[in-house]
Design an enzyme around this catalytic site. Structure first.
Site, PDB file in Angstrom:
ATOM      1  CB  THR A 157      -0.981   0.024   1.197  1.00 38.24           C
ATOM      2  OG1 THR A 157      -1.827  -1.116   1.113  1.00 38.24           O
ATOM      3  CG2 THR A 157      -1.851   1.253   1.233  1.00 38.24           C
ATOM      4  NE  ARG A 185      -8.748  -8.221   2.267  1.00 36.35           N
ATOM      5  CZ  ARG A 185      -7.832  -7.267   2.384  1.00 36.35           C
ATOM      6  NH1 ARG A 185      -7.344  -6.697   1.305  1.00 36.35           N
ATOM      7  NH2 ARG A 185      -7.418  -6.876   3.554  1.00 36.35           N
ATOM      8  CG  ASP A 188      -7.250  -0.850   5.000  1.00 36.31           C
ATOM      9  OD1 ASP A 188      -6.710  -1.829   4.448  1.00 36.31           O
ATOM     10  OD2 ASP A 188      -6.626   0.202   5.248  1.00 36.31           O
ATOM     11  CB  THR A 206       0.034   0.468   4.997  1.00 36.07           C
ATOM     12  OG1 THR A 206       0.334  -0.755   4.306  1.00 36.07           O
ATOM     13  CG2 THR A 206       1.154   0.762   5.975  1.00 36.07           C
TER      14      THR A 206
HETATM   15  N1  ASP Z   1      -4.280  -2.498   3.789  1.00 34.26           N
HETATM   16  C1  ASP Z   1      -4.163  -3.259   2.578  1.00 34.26           C
HETATM   17  C2  ASP Z   1      -5.262  -4.267   2.499  1.00 34.26           C
HETATM   18  O1  ASP Z   1      -5.527  -4.930   3.476  1.00 34.26           O
HETATM   19  C3  ASP Z   1      -2.877  -3.964   2.408  1.00 34.26           C
HETATM   20  C4  ASP Z   1      -1.675  -3.221   2.806  1.00 34.26           C
HETATM   21  O2  ASP Z   1      -1.707  -2.153   3.390  1.00 34.26           O
HETATM   22  O3  ASP Z   1      -0.616  -3.753   2.519  1.00 34.26           O
HETATM   23  O4  ASP Z   1      -5.789  -4.446   1.437  1.00 34.26           O
END
Ligand code: ASP
Length: 282
Positions: A157, A185, A188, A206
């Site tokens: 992210t 899925r 967030d 993230t």
């Molecule tokens: N927050 C992101 C998600 O769960 C993934 C990430 O931040 O790496 O989709």
């Protein structure tokens, strides 16, 4: 006039195959992008700048957003991105969009509409109607990981919070997701749990989306600061709630007063801050 400031992040270092060289390369990229984005911020609004910074991060294959995104269990990439304007409190985003180079630019287009968060096929169709061309964001390294079903420990992210010369705040966040997730899925990153801004503070997160949503992390920090809690305390309180279930998250923030902060619950997030004079990179 307010001194323009900017903070960006590129997820966690623990992303798949993070050796010393990759870590260094990510830090170099952060340095380049935070400097370019700050130069842009001197002539543009916070809102335009967070989109610009996220676009640069999406275009860098080292990060899990746009080009270089994680691949889902069915072999496809579905990305999510959002923007929140601290002035209007408008939030726009795309969830599980496919085959576009810059999801953050699609989220930007949605700011002008009544329906501002689109998901799946609707988001992709909207992008095509707006002239976003088909673009395959899969890079060889991600395809290799997917082929051997190497469970990436990675949390990627990218995100940015900017404070412009007029004292306005905005936040943007863009992700390729967790990797190997079930089709459908929801991350967030295009919710106010992962991306939040108002007149007082902007936050981009993230980590594991499910953990971030359970803590309403960005919104919780934002509301606590809005109600008068100092930024560091708002962070500590919100991260303490994550600790109850060993939630995996990191967040960057910038306030209207120019204060900035970062915290992660697991090591360690890559981020960079600059006000044009002082530059901090981790
Ligand atoms: N927050 C992101 C998600 O769960 C993934 C990430 O931040 O790496 O989709």
């Amino acid at each position: 006039m307010v001194q323009p400031k900017l903070i960006i992040h590129g997820g966690f270092f623990s992303e798949s195959n993070t050796d010393a060289a990759t870590k260094l390369a990510k830090q170099e990229s952060m340095k380049r992008i935070v400097s370019l984005a700050h130069a842009f911020l001197l002539k543009h609004s916070a809102l335009d700048t967070v989109v610009y910074a996220c676009e640069l991060l999406e275009n860098d294959p080292l990060f899990n957003a746009g080009t270089g995104s994680q691949i889902q269990s069915d072999g496809s990439v579905r990305m999510s991105a959002s923007i929140m304007d601290g002035v209007t409190r408008k939030f726009s985003g795309v969830i599980n969009i496919q085959d576009v180079k810059n999801p953050i630019r699609v989220a930007e287009q949605l700011m002008a509409y009544d329906d501002r968060v689109l998901g799946g096929e609707g988001a992709t169709a909207f992008a095509r109607n707006q002239g976003f061309e088909h673009f395959d964001v899969r890079i060889p390294q991600r395809i290799k990981e997917w082929e051997i079903k190497a469970a990436s420990q990675g949390k990627g992210t990218v995100g940015c919070v900017a404070l412009d010369a007029a004292g306005k705040l905005a936040a943007a966040t863009s992700t390729g997701g967790k990797g190997f997730e079930m089709v459908g899925r929801i991350s967030d990153s295009a919710t106010v749990a992962g991306n939040f801004a108002n007149a007082h503070v902007g936050i981009s997160c993230t980590g594991v989306g499910e953990d971030i949503v359970s803590a309403s992390l960005a919104a919780a920090i934002g509301i606590r600061v809005t109600d008068g809690m100092p930024l560091d305390q708002a962070y500590k309180r919100s991260f303490a709630e994550l600790a109850a279930y060993d939630g995996f998250a990191g967040a960057i923030a910038l306030t209207a007063g120019g204060e900035w902060y970062h915290l992660d619950s697991h090591p360690s997030m890559v981020y960079a801050f600059t006000d044009g004079i002082f530059l901090d990179i981790f």
